[in-house]
Write an enzyme that holds these catalytic residues in place. Structure first.
Site, mmCIF file in Angstrom:
data_model
loop_
_atom_site.group_PDB
_atom_site.id
_atom_site.type_symbol
_atom_site.label_atom_id
_atom_site.label_comp_id
_atom_site.label_asym_id
_atom_site.label_seq_id
_atom_site.Cartn_x
_atom_site.Cartn_y
_atom_site.Cartn_z
ATOM 1 N N ASP A 146 10.632 5.688 15.102
ATOM 2 C CA ASP A 146 9.995 6.958 14.922
ATOM 3 C C ASP A 146 10.177 7.329 16.545
ATOM 4 O O ASP A 146 10.106 7.070 17.301
ATOM 5 C CB ASP A 146 8.671 7.241 15.080
ATOM 6 C CG ASP A 146 7.929 8.745 14.154
ATOM 7 O OD1 ASP A 146 9.215 9.664 13.918
ATOM 8 O OD2 ASP A 146 7.089 9.262 14.318
ATOM 9 N N GLU A 166 0.982 -1.346 0.066
ATOM 10 C CA GLU A 166 -0.153 -0.154 -0.026
ATOM 11 C C GLU A 166 0.876 0.754 0.562
ATOM 12 O O GLU A 166 1.624 1.757 0.894
ATOM 13 C CB GLU A 166 -1.534 0.402 1.352
ATOM 14 C CG GLU A 166 -1.540 1.343 1.657
ATOM 15 C CD GLU A 166 -2.187 1.864 2.519
ATOM 16 O OE1 GLU A 166 -2.410 0.625 3.463
ATOM 17 O OE2 GLU A 166 -3.234 2.698 2.770
ATOM 18 N N ASP A 216 10.598 11.690 17.916
ATOM 19 C CA ASP A 216 10.693 12.888 17.478
ATOM 20 C C ASP A 216 11.155 13.701 18.556
ATOM 21 O O ASP A 216 10.425 13.299 20.155
ATOM 22 C CB ASP A 216 9.055 12.354 17.268
ATOM 23 C CG ASP A 216 8.514 13.398 16.302
ATOM 24 O OD1 ASP A 216 9.399 15.031 16.542
ATOM 25 O OD2 ASP A 216 7.092 13.641 16.007
#
Lengths: 501, 555
Positions: free
Chosen positions: B227, B161, B229
């Protein structure tokens, strides 16, 4: 003579298998524990079919309730023992009990009956697998160690023992994972039975850092091997339930079993089942966006804290919004009012930002948008305590979760004092509850303290039934009860007036 | 013309199509994407949703010359589209009508509302920059090989996808492509400002609607992603906050990478770990080993649990609570982080300079009398540096300021917890935990900063400078400034069949500062493909009779 080539014969076989009559096979139960890999084939009566299933269901429902109440394993075991003895006794092979075969047969059959009853939806399958695993764990722990070892051997789990040399080389690292004191560490490490498996086989041990990892292999100490057995149990059961679900439409059935099965699955209702919207609505209460500030005095700490954070920051992070939105939905705030509430609460952002980033999620929670399934079921259910306690632990900057669990004691005490709980005895009690991880108890303790006078009156007047006063396990139940208690007098008066008129 | 060849030649085949069809798709995309319940997952994605506003200043050309160049490019567009008018198709005309009432900053729209002012012109210029980037710099071929794990298109790519974020804020989920070329074409047609990569499904994601309520459409595999951050470090960084970063706080990312690398390689045995700058204030990791790709949600959760140390919300009090003895992973991490703590935290961040912050540190000291001694000492000399305060703890403890009951072990443990709180990686666990979670693709341009999400070379980790990462404007300028008179076509896809040339033509990205990043990416992908191929060959040998064709075709 015509021979069908191998490939075609296979296909035929495969198709025939689905409709093949199960051939009768005498089942032996050499072990007390059972992985339930082969379905039963003997005949039983309809009465047995129903009775055995109900008995097992009773045990499972109680087990689930234990986990909702946050009972420790020891407490659960103590609580379950009489129930198990009554409904689903299972004795060790060494006990020499003459009913051994009957006991194990009932265990075997009742498991498979419930499989049929709970295979239909994914939600039921997941719950069934979870409680069956709990039951299995309970039995596994109480099993005789020699019999247990014999049982585990039959499972063919590919464990690789750790050779002495490697054990010795890795001793310091291995020691830290089993938490041995400083003393005779090395010796104890060598005495333990270590085995090496792919780490993916023991995800929960990895998650809690209870095993040493090297190059993708987990070094599992003997006492933790239970977790691997349980994992295998769960994953095999889940797979089997999938297959059952697929086979269910083809159940060759003469409408004697289906009603029983339906009835069974309907009765499998436990505290975390969706909070029913209609029963939550309180007559006469003004549930509007404007009134939330006023109503927040009836909120449990988790929601009161969210409300306060929202008022302070004019913002909440994702899971905070979700938890709070669903709660508000549960107390009867409709979608329009809820959108008004959030829009006015997020006072620092523009309409545009609100519409773009937040509006959709609120509507989604109410089932106003989203996939078919979401819209049909009216969005998500308000979170239960169980869910708030166990899922999505808050990270930095988050305000959701359960204060009793996720706050430090100091911060919790500050919050409680700010909410009017100043009695040192109550605070002490909350601290003890928190330490023994009985977060429900702490919450209920605070509830009882804050509604002391009303509860006493309610009990004296006999207004509330015992059922209405049992432990609260849902934030919305907290609100409802608090609201009703505080408005008890008024409602009664109204009732009285009506009667007179 | 400073803008040597605003790809007129290359544009010829794509421009008419893209200007015409741009308007029709976003509306459809908005409808289809808003109907997806999965959208909720993305709601928290890092501040991407406000990017349209940020887009205009970010895309502003840095110099007047470039500005002129961009405007000229704009003029070219007028010519091109006008030339094309006679040959325009019927449906294109209808689309043009629809677009009148849309505030969609496509280039054709910009033409119509030209007199609206500079903002629109800038927008169009930014759009043109993006087109040039996708056409000439984006490493299509390596992206394809990275996701496909083989030169021939497999289901790893075909059932993957992609989701495209268009300029009108619509998100097109469940896009998929049969080949890398189709992928490139579609991106050039839609000009997404962000591309996200999702999992490989059991079937073509475009058909997902036909599989409702069945187990036939399920996520099969995706890289294990992380991830990190810098906003999660706000309570311990003193130099910046929110979306801002500087070299000082980037050090947190550097240490995080070192710790995670060690754990993923040594403990979990993963080898192909790609670190990618997320464009503004963090990094993403893509663990691409086959074993990592096929992990289920529970196993992914286990990894985050294993790695997570700093927990608790703002009210949680102590953020690091570890069992003793420390797990080997944690003691190794502490070893890795010790120097960083001394250097990058105590010296550079100076986290406890103010009395208020120092009090927070005191709360973590397990002994009341030691706490009191430290407090009075620090109150006597305000402005004492964090390094000095840190040293004070041990000094005072040894001089007997603590009560007799204090076990030196407890003090050491408490100090270790403090070190970890200030150095240990803080992960956004949700990205890692869900197989279905989408993550921004490498080499996408961050719309706010204009920087390219480049991979970070592990070997030169300490030298990586997030503020020196090339921006879109830089790249276009660099191509223009290139004097080597490179190949006319420019587009990478065209280069592959330029077989007749004696000298290998210079590809456009090689003219830019993107070169080292793409070369690193290429070597990463090559190593990954080699491993996959070996595994495939091995499998082939094991499974007799099943023929797995492994041949290398050029794409």
């Amino acid at each position: 003579m015509n021979r069908i080539d191998a490939k075609r014969r296979n296909v035929l076989d495969h198709r025939k298998k689905q409709f093949a009559d199960p051939s009768y096979k005498e089942t032996h139960y050499p072990h007390r524990l059972n992985f339930y890999s082969t379905p039963p084939t003997a005949d039983i009566t309809l009465e047995q079919f129903e009775q055995w299933a109900i008995d097992r269901l009773r045990v499972l429902a109680e087990l689930e309730a234990c986990s909702f109440r946050n009972r420790t394993p020891a407490e659960t075991a103590a609580h379950m023992k009489p129930l198990l003895d009554k409904y689903l006794p299972l004795d060790a092979s060494s006990s020499g009990n003459s009913k051994l075969h009957a006991q194990r047969q009932k265990d075997h059959y009742s498991h498979f009956i419930l499989r049929l009853a709970f295979a239909s939806t994914e939600d039921l399958r997941r719950r069934f697998a979870r409680v069956e695993t709990m039951l299995f764990r309970l039995r596994f722990q109480t099993d005789d160690s020699r019999e247990r070892a014999a049982f585990v051997r039959t499972l063919n789990l590919d464990w690789e023992p750790v050779p002495e040399e490697e054990k010795r080389a890795l001793a310091p690292q291995l020691a830290t994972t089993v938490g041995f004191g400083s003393g005779k560490r090395a010796q104890q490490v060598l005495d333990e039975d270590w085995c090496k498996v792919d780490w993916t086989r023991v995800p929960d041990l990895v998650r809690d850092r209870k095993v040493f990892l090297k190059g993708g292999k987990a070094y599992v100490p003997g006492r933790e091997q239970q977790s691997m057995v349980l994992n295998t149990f769960t994953s095999r059961l889940e797979r089997a339930l999938e297959l059952t679900a697929r086979a269910l439409p083809r159940l060759d059935e003469d409408d004697r079993l289906t009603p029983i099965l339906n009835h069974l699955s309907k009765n499998f209702i436990a505290p975390d089942s969706s909070y029913n919207g209609s029963s939550a609505a309180i007559e006469g209460a003004e549930i509007t966006a404007r009134n939330i500030d006023n109503l927040s005095q009836h909120f449990p700490m988790c929601m009161a804290h969210l409300h306060r954070s929202l008022r302070r920051d004019a913002h909440l992070k994702h899971f905070g919004r979700l938890q709070y939105t669903l709660f508000l939905k549960g107390i009867g705030l409709n979608l329009e009012e809820c959108l008004v509430f959030w829009r006015s609460s997020f006072s620092k952002i523009t309409d545009d930002t609100f519409n773009k980033e937040y509006r959709y999620n609120v509507r989604h929670a109410y089932g106003d948008v989203g996939g078919d399934a979401n819209r049909r079921s009216g969005g998500y259910s308000p979170y239960s305590c169980q869910k708030i306690l166990t899922e999505h632990a808050p990270g930095p900057g988050d305000a959701h979760g359960c204060p009793y669990r996720h706050f430090s004691m100091e911060n919790l005490a500050t919050l409680l004092r700010a909410s009017g709980v100043t009695d040192p005895k109550v605070l002490q009690g909350v601290m003890e509850d928190k330490e023994s991880q009985k977060y429900h108890m702490a919450c209920n303790r605070v509830f009882e303290h804050l509604h002391k006078a009303e509860l006493k009156r309610a009990k004296d007047d006999g207004v509330m039934t015992a059922a209405q006063l049992e432990t609260i396990v849902h934030p919305n139940e907290y609100f409802k009860r608090s609201y009703l208690l505080k408005h008890m007098g008024r409602q009664q008066q109204q009732g009285d007036v009506k009667m007179e008129g | 013309m400073p803008h040597s060849d605003p790809p007129v030649a290359a544009e010829d085949d794509t421009a008419p199509e893209s200007t015409a069809r741009l308007e029709e798709d976003p509306a459809a995309a908005a409808a289809s994407s808003s109907a997806e319940e999965e959208d909720v997952i993305m709601a928290e994605a890092d501040g991407v949703q406000g990017v349209v506003e940020e887009h205009i200043p970010g895309a502003e050309p840095p110099s007047a010359q470039a500005q002129a160049g961009a405007e000229e490019a704009d003029d070219d567009m007028v010519e091109i589209t006008q030339e094309q008018r006679p040959g325009v198709k019927l449906e294109d005309l209808f689309d043009g009508e629809d677009s009148e009432d849309e505030e969609f900053p496509s280039s054709s729209n910009a033409l119509k509302v030209e007199d609206q002012g500079a903002a629109t012109a800038d927008d169009a210029a930014a759009f043109e920059l993006l087109r040039t980037y996708y056409q000439r710099c984006f490493p299509w071929r390596y992206m394809f090989q990275w996701l496909n794990h083989s030169p021939v298109p497999t289901n790893d790519f075909k059932h993957r996808e992609f989701s495209l974020w268009l300029h009108n804020d619509a998100v097109m989920r469940y896009q998929s492509y049969m080949t890398s070329d189709l992928f490139r074409k579609d991106v050039l047609r839609l000009m997404p400002r962000r591309i996200e990569i999702g999992p490989v499904y059991t079937a073509d994601p475009r058909d997902h609607k036909t599989f409702r309520n069945s187990t036939a459409f399920q996520a099969l595999a995706k890289e294990l992603c992380f991830d990190i951050d810098l906003t999660d470090y706000d309570d311990i960084r003193t130099c910046c906050d929110k979306a801002n970063i500087c070299h000082k706080c980037w050090r947190f990312i550097t240490m995080a990478i070192k710790v995670l690398e060690a754990a993923l390689r040594e403990d979990f045995g993963f080898q192909h770990i790609l670190w990618v700058f997320s464009g503004r204030r963090g990094v993403h990791a893509w663990v691409c080993d086959k074993k990592a790709r096929t992990l289920d949600d529970q196993q992914r959760k286990a990894i985050t649990g294993y790695l997570e140390v700093v927990t608790g919300g703002t009210q949680g009090g102590k953020k690091v609570n570890l069992r003793r003895p420390l797990h080997p992973h944690l003691s190794r991490s502490l070893d890795l982080l010790k120097d960083h703590f001394q250097q990058d935290v105590l010296e550079v961040q100076d986290p406890w300079r103010t009395a208020e912050k120092a009090e927070a540190l005191l709360q973590q000291i397990p002994d009341p009398s030691l706490r009191a001694a430290l407090r009075s000492k620090w109150e006597a000399s305000p402005g004492r540096s964090s390094a000095a305060k840190w040293a004070d703890i041990d000094a005072l403890a040894q001089s007997g300021a603590s009560s007799a009951a204090l076990d030196p072990r407890d003090l050491l443990d408490a100090k270790q917890d403090v070190v970890l709180e200030h150095t240990y990686p803080r992960l956004d666990a949700k990205v890692t935990q869900q197989l279905k979670h989408l993550l921004k693709s490498p080499f996408v341009v961050h719309p706010g900063t204009g920087r390219v999400c480049v991979p970070i070379d592990r070997a030169r980790l300490d030298a990586f400078d997030p503020l020196a990462v090339p921006t879109l404007q830089d790249l276009v300028r660099e191509i223009d400034a290139w004097g080597g008179g490179g190949g006319g076509g420019g587009a990478e896809g065209v280069m592959a069949d330029g077989g007749g040339l004696d000298v290998k033509p210079v590809q456009d990205w090689e003219k830019t500062s993107l070169k080292p990043y793409i070369e690193y990416f290429r070597s990463f992908v090559t190593a990954l493909m080699k491993d996959e191929k070996e595994a495939a060959v091995k499998r082939e040998r094991e499974e007799e009779g099943v023929q797995v064709k492994v041949e290398s075709l050029e794409f």
